[in-house]
Write an enzyme that holds these catalytic residues in place. Structure first.
Site, mmCIF file in Angstrom:
data_model
loop_
_atom_site.group_PDB
_atom_site.id
_atom_site.type_symbol
_atom_site.label_atom_id
_atom_site.label_comp_id
_atom_site.label_asym_id
_atom_site.label_seq_id
_atom_site.Cartn_x
_atom_site.Cartn_y
_atom_site.Cartn_z
ATOM 1 N N LYS A 32 4.451 -5.130 -11.465
ATOM 2 C CA LYS A 32 4.249 -4.910 -12.911
ATOM 3 C C LYS A 32 5.331 -5.580 -13.753
ATOM 4 C CE LYS A 32 6.600 -0.445 -13.235
ATOM 5 N NZ LYS A 32 7.720 -0.988 -14.009
ATOM 6 N N THR A 33 6.591 -5.549 -13.292
ATOM 7 C CA THR A 33 7.659 -6.185 -14.068
ATOM 8 C C THR A 33 7.442 -7.695 -14.132
ATOM 9 O OG1 THR A 33 9.194 -4.454 -13.375
ATOM 10 C CG2 THR A 33 10.158 -6.457 -14.294
ATOM 11 N N GLU A 217 6.912 0.710 -18.328
ATOM 12 C CA GLU A 217 6.981 2.132 -17.948
ATOM 13 C C GLU A 217 6.364 3.017 -19.034
ATOM 14 O OE1 GLU A 217 7.687 2.878 -15.048
ATOM 15 O OE2 GLU A 217 9.214 1.555 -14.215
ATOM 16 N N GLN A 247 2.660 7.865 -11.724
ATOM 17 C CA GLN A 247 4.099 7.878 -11.453
ATOM 18 C C GLN A 247 4.890 8.521 -12.586
ATOM 19 O OE1 GLN A 247 5.805 4.367 -9.278
ATOM 20 N NE2 GLN A 247 3.850 3.411 -9.809
#
Length: 721
Positions: A32-33, A217, A247
């Protein structure tokens, strides 16, 4: 430059998504980053968006620095004007620029946690409120919660009497912040959100500037942060958020996974992109993770897949108790390392609460194997543990000046720096130690008492009386009993447990120390102090050293390891007992285990004790309800697989009564309302009993110990006539 050829199809879809709101639901280990940074580079390099018109926010300075570094690698130095940083840093800049619209000046100071506590204490003093009844940390947590909900004092609606008092404290607290031209961390978000809410021209200024808003996030945002993002994206509607509601494990600090649902509601034209290919774990590990998380309601399902192959099945291992559990972990790690299959640094041991590290640390030390602890101090380095050990040391040796100085005013008893200096000075003149002088003062020595100012002498004498009391009690009490008397005499529990999550965690650590102390009821205080001294003298290891890592599941977020052990998988520990009556908390406990499982790359060990050691008695515990969701085909065959009895009690009895004849119990012996006597906990009242697995399970309330669930065949309960 080619921004997408190295990406998988889902990642490419995310990076090249068109205009409008985009929700990227990224599974663990799905890159994802990388997607977020490639998206920024794609906007600049391919869509010709000026960096000045891009805002990217994340949660930590480290993540922000990494993102900025990656973007520069992709687009060179063409990042001038890019706004990339944490939520708080971004808000701080906006507030300084727009201070004319706000009740403070642009040169405001930011108060840290210690500063905030000082302000709360001053507010309590101004309002003539008892800080024992309204502990500052608990009050500050309530104020923080209100600010996260964007509520100023006059908007805070009390639900009970305590809330009414909190509102008064909050009002005074906020007045003092403004008077001091200061903001706390929550204010940075609160005032920026309210600024954009209430001043249309400011909102339009920033909403027009930021053509693209990107968020990392996203599942960890709170309501204030969501409101900020909603305003900043209100003009162009180009908001790109990356996260995974599965998460979201930080509700205790304000995170609200429901922001994912709010996004879907508030941006109806959004597109959802799933990142499901995992680059970290084997398929066996991912299948276990999905079996756990799929039980949570109201979520977008993801099918986690990997090209790494199926891999090893999962080891699910039961031990007799938590001490054997720790030994199993250490022995298994040592065996694998000795066979040259792995390096020591390949292993992580994860647990739900900080207190669980104690037995693990001792097992590593006993085996003479180094380790490192992440996300918390070593058990014996924690403030509350060091305090209580210091108390025991001065009871054993009142001439221990270091321990005496540590606790002579903890909790505060009117013995400040001036009193300590005076004590040391008078003791030196008298040719005795400060501890020896305290003992003399405690005996009523008027000669030495005259050397102190009246109030100072009274405070020191009172502590001397306590010291004499503990010295006398040493010969009559076990280490646990002496520890309990010190806790009672000093009010130490009220001092550390203010009702907050941090306070409860600190008290759990004290309970763990009490359990250890009880093991020395025969050996005595001196061997106990020697034991903890040898452990606490271990130096903190370098963070880069090649050794196993011990950490809580909360601290594991964002990390990965070739081999992961998750221990303490019993109901009451994971899921934590505090979640039993709260469905949302239970869902977060499930997400916490999901996060832990998905940290594992190659091997996963799930370990559960059948008993929890408590004061010389092994108390049976039930296996974690989450374990029952794991399909049999994902588990290795062995001592504990799906062939196992699902009833932990049954297993306990088989271990305890291997040579006993089988008996069938049809009626309870211990009826509700019966008074019973336990060999350790004393007198208790039976609240309930039932027959389960050929044994009687009895719920008993013991004064001072609370509710205990006991197997009658093991508990040695005596009915009081």
């Amino acid at each position: 430059m080619d921004y997408i050829s190295s990406l998988n199809p889902q990642q490419q879809q995310a990076v090249t998504a068109g205009l409008g709101p985009v929700l990227v639901l990224a599974g663990p280990g799905s890159g994802k980053t990388r997607v977020l940074t490639q998206r920024i580079a794609y906007l600049i390099g391919e869509m010709a968006v000026s960096p000045y018109h891009i805002l990217a926010v994340t949660f930590t300075n480290k993540a922000a620095r990494e993102m900025e570094s990656r973007v520069r690698e992709l687009v060179g130095e063409n990042t001038r004007g890019l706004t990339l940083g944490t939520f708080h840093a971004t808000c701080a800049r906006i507030l300084r620029i727009e201070a004319d619209h706000l009740p403070f000046q642009s040169n405001y100071v930011i108060f840290d946690t210690d500063d905030q506590l000082s302000v709360v204490k001053r507010a309590l003093l101004d309002l003539n409120l008892d800080k024992k009844r309204y502990p500052p940390r608990s009050v500050l947590a309530s104020i923080s919660n209100a600010k996260n909900e964007l509520l100023l004092p006059d908007e805070f609606v009390p639900g009970n009497y305590r809330d009414e008092v909190i509102k008064r404290i909050y009002t005074r607290y906020q007045e003092m912040l403004i008077t001091n031209n200061g903001l706390d961390f929550d204010d940075l978000l609160l005032w920026t959100a309210r600024l954009l809410d209430e001043v249309p021209e400011v909102r339009e200024k920033y909403a027009r500037r930021y053509e693209h808003v990107l968020v990392d996030e996203f599942q960890d945002t709170n309501l204030a942060q969501y409101r900020l993002l909603h305003h900043l994206a209100s003009y162009h509607q180009n908001i790109f958020v990356v996260g995974d509601a599965d998460q979201s494990i930080y509700a205790w600090r304000g995170a609200d996974y429901k922001n994912v649902r709010r996004f879907e509601r508030d941006f109806p034209a959004h597109q959802i992109i799933l990142l499901e290919e995992n680059y970290r774990s084997t398929q066996a590990i991912l299948n276990v993770a999905m079996a756990i998380i799929d039980r949570n309601p109201n979520r977008t399902p993801k099918k986690l897949v990997t090209q790494r192959g199926f891999g090893e099945k999962i080891t699910l291992h039961e031990t007799y108790d938590d001490r054997e559990e720790a030994n199993y972990v250490v022995e298994h790690i040592a065996r694998i390392v000795a066979s040259n299959q792995s390096q020591p640094g390949d292993f992580a041991v994860m647990y739900r609460t900080n207190a669980q590290s104690r037995l693990l640390e001792e097992a590593f030390l006993q085996a003479n194997l180094p380790y490192k602890l992440v996300g918390a101090q070593r058990f014996y380095g924690r403030r509350e543990i060091k305090d209580l050990i210091a108390y025991l040391r001065i009871a054993h040796n009142p001439y221990d000046e270091i321990s005496l100085t540590r606790v002579i005013n903890v909790p505060a008893r009117g013995i400040g720096t001036k009193s300590i200096i005076a004590l040391s000075t008078v003791a030196q003149k008298a040719g005795i130690s400060p501890g020896g002088l305290l003992l003399e003062l405690g005996k009523g020595d008027s000669v030495h008492l005259e050397a102190f100012k009246n109030r100072m002498g009274v405070s020191l004498s009172k502590f001397g009386v306590l010291l004499i009391t503990w010295r006398k009690a040493m010969g009559e009490l076990t280490p646990l009993q002496l520890l309990d008397q010190i806790i009672e005499d000093t009010g130490y529990r009220d001092f550390i447990d203010d009702g907050s999550d941090e306070g409860r965690d600190r008290w759990e650590n004290v309970m763990e120390l009490r359990r250890l102390a009880d093991e020395f009821k025969v050996a005595g205080l001196e061997p106990f102090l020697e034991r903890v001294a040898l452990v606490s003298d271990q130096d903190t290891l370098d963070s880069n050293i090649n050794v196993p890592t011990l950490l809580t599941l909360h601290a594991a977020k964002g990390l990965e390891f070739p081999t992961v052990f998750i221990v303490g998988l019993s109901d009451g520990t994971l899921p934590h007992v505090r979640s039993f009556d709260e469905p949302e908390s239970m869902q977060e406990e499930r997400r916490l285990l999901y996060v832990g499982i998905t940290r594992a790359e190659d091997r996963l060990f799930l370990v559960l004790p059948l008993n929890r050691s408590a004061f010389g008695y092994s108390e049976p515990v039930d296996e974690s309800r989450f374990i029952r969701d794991i399909p049999e085909e994902l588990l290795k065959d062995g001592a504990y697989s799906k062939k196992r009895s699902r009833m932990t009690r049954s297993s306990v009895l088989q271990w305890e009564k291997k040579d006993s004849p089988t008996t069938t119990i049809s009626e309870p012996t211990y009826l509700a309302g019966t008074t019973v006597i336990h060999p350790v906990w004393g007198e208790g009242l039976v609240l309930n009993s039932r027959i389960q697995d050929d044994d009687e399970i009895v719920d008993v309330f013991f004064a001072g110990e609370g509710l205990k669930r006991l197997a009658a065949s093991l508990a040695k309960l005596e009915i009081k006539n």
